[in-house]
Design an enzyme around this catalytic site. Structure first.
Site, mmCIF file in Angstrom:
data_model
loop_
_atom_site.group_PDB
_atom_site.id
_atom_site.type_symbol
_atom_site.label_atom_id
_atom_site.label_comp_id
_atom_site.label_asym_id
_atom_site.label_seq_id
_atom_site.Cartn_x
_atom_site.Cartn_y
_atom_site.Cartn_z
ATOM 1 N N SER A 169 -7.946 -3.410 -0.257
ATOM 2 C CA SER A 169 -7.062 -4.101 -1.189
ATOM 3 C C SER A 169 -7.865 -4.952 -2.170
ATOM 4 O O SER A 169 -8.752 -4.438 -2.853
ATOM 5 C CB SER A 169 -6.044 -4.920 -0.401
ATOM 6 O OG SER A 169 -5.003 -5.373 -1.227
ATOM 7 N N HIS A 197 0.742 0.623 1.332
ATOM 8 C CA HIS A 197 -0.508 -0.087 1.073
ATOM 9 C C HIS A 197 -1.213 -0.424 2.385
ATOM 10 O O HIS A 197 -0.593 -0.883 3.344
ATOM 11 C CB HIS A 197 -0.199 -1.369 0.299
ATOM 12 C CG HIS A 197 -1.404 -2.174 -0.048
ATOM 13 N ND1 HIS A 197 -2.268 -1.806 -1.056
ATOM 14 C CD2 HIS A 197 -1.891 -3.330 0.468
ATOM 15 C CE1 HIS A 197 -3.227 -2.705 -1.148
ATOM 16 N NE2 HIS A 197 -3.040 -3.637 -0.234
ATOM 17 N N ASP A 241 2.376 3.029 -2.359
ATOM 18 C CA ASP A 241 1.579 1.847 -2.694
ATOM 19 C C ASP A 241 1.572 1.696 -4.205
ATOM 20 O O ASP A 241 1.107 2.587 -4.927
ATOM 21 C CB ASP A 241 0.161 2.028 -2.158
ATOM 22 C CG ASP A 241 -0.748 0.847 -2.428
ATOM 23 O OD1 ASP A 241 -0.315 -0.125 -3.085
ATOM 24 O OD2 ASP A 241 -1.910 0.897 -1.989
#
Length: 303
Positions: A151, A275, A245
């Protein structure tokens, strides 16, 4: 088709309102304010100490954890940069991945608890991450070093690799990016269509978190959004993303730009997955973690 377990987990994330934390700019500012009053812990769980030798040093204001297999010599090195939209600390799924790398890949894993936004901005954070990467490579040679991030941490990892390439040309043996956030502006035209299906993230909150991380720099500065940086001369990339995502657009742009620059890219896009799925307790997540272990093992060399 996503597994039954992954579909159930996505439904649970929706039901518990996980995305509310990023629903608005105000929600993110409230999270930052709470953290300022009562900072969250970034300490590793005690259970990690049963399988790993864990130490902590400081690089400037950054606590940096170092975990190695207990009772065995490590055969590879990993610099792991955690996610959390630049405003959240290390949490249990991050440490679970560290445990997997230590026990399954016999890796030494270096984990910086970098200063979060708004105190930690890209102009301050990227050079320190590049220093850590450089030191880990120099400690035993690039052949046994993997750079891993998820991320926001994947964005920071890529920016650090770009910075190190500009300094010295050095690179790790491979860069592994899990659901990377690479353009904090959140302006890709395809994101609006993906957002309603994303059970975790929303554009408004991410854009605010990105603004806090950018500080005085423009959003398209490569230190802030490494998607806008050069990909020439980077190490081979492995990228994991899921189609539920909102940040999958960043991964697809990365694939296009990196391959155009002649960089090798190993690509994993899972239909219907959210995600950060490689960190989740679902079959697809386990398969992704197995692949990461394989990549670290393949990069191993004697330390």
């Amino acid at each position: 088709m996503p597994s039954l377990r992954s579909r159930a987990l996505s439904a649970a994330l929706v039901a518990t309102g996980r995305r509310r934390r990023f629903a608005t700019a105000e929600a993110v500012r409230a999270t930052v304010a709470r953290s300022a009053r009562r900072p969250a812990s970034h300490l590793p769980p005690r259970s990690l100490g049963r399988v790993a030798e864990v130490s902590r040093t400081f690089v400037g204001a950054w606590p940096v954890y170092d975990a190695s297999p207990r009772g065995a010599e490590p055969v590879a090195r990993v610099l792991y940069v955690h996610g959390g939209a630049f405003v959240d600390e290390l949490v249990r799924p991050h440490w679970s991945l560290v445990r997997t790398l230590v026990t399954r890949a016999r890796a030494r894993v270096v984990v910086p608890a970098y200063v979060l936004a708004p105190r930690g901005t890209a102009d301050r954070t990227v050079p320190v991450a590049a220093d850590l990467l450089s030191g880990l490579i120099e400690s035993g040679g690039a052949g046994g070093t993997i750079l891993l991030g998820d991320s926001a941490g994947a964005g920071l990892a890529l920016a650090a690799a770009q910075r190190l390439r500009e300094r010295t040309g050095a690179q790790p043996s491979r860069i592994v990016l899990v659901s990377p956030w690479l353009d904090v502006s959140m302006t890709h035209p395809d994101q609006a269509a993906i957002e309603p299906a994303d059970p975790v993230l929303a554009r408004a909150g991410l854009a605010e978190a990105g603004r806090l991380y950018a500080g005085t720099l423009p959003f398209d500065d490569p230190r802030v959004s490494p998607l806008h940086g050069s990909f020439e001369g980077l190490a081979p990339l492995t990228v994991f993303t899921g189609t539920r995502d909102v940040l999958s657009t960043d991964s697809r742009e990365l694939l296009r730009r990196a391959r155009a620059a002649g960089v090798e890219v190993e690509w994993h896009e899972e239909p219907g997955l959210p995600h950060g799925y490689p960190l989740l307790p679902v079959p697809e997540g386990r398969a992704a973690r197995e692949r990461i272990v394989e990549l670290v093992t393949a990069a191993a060399d004697p330390l």
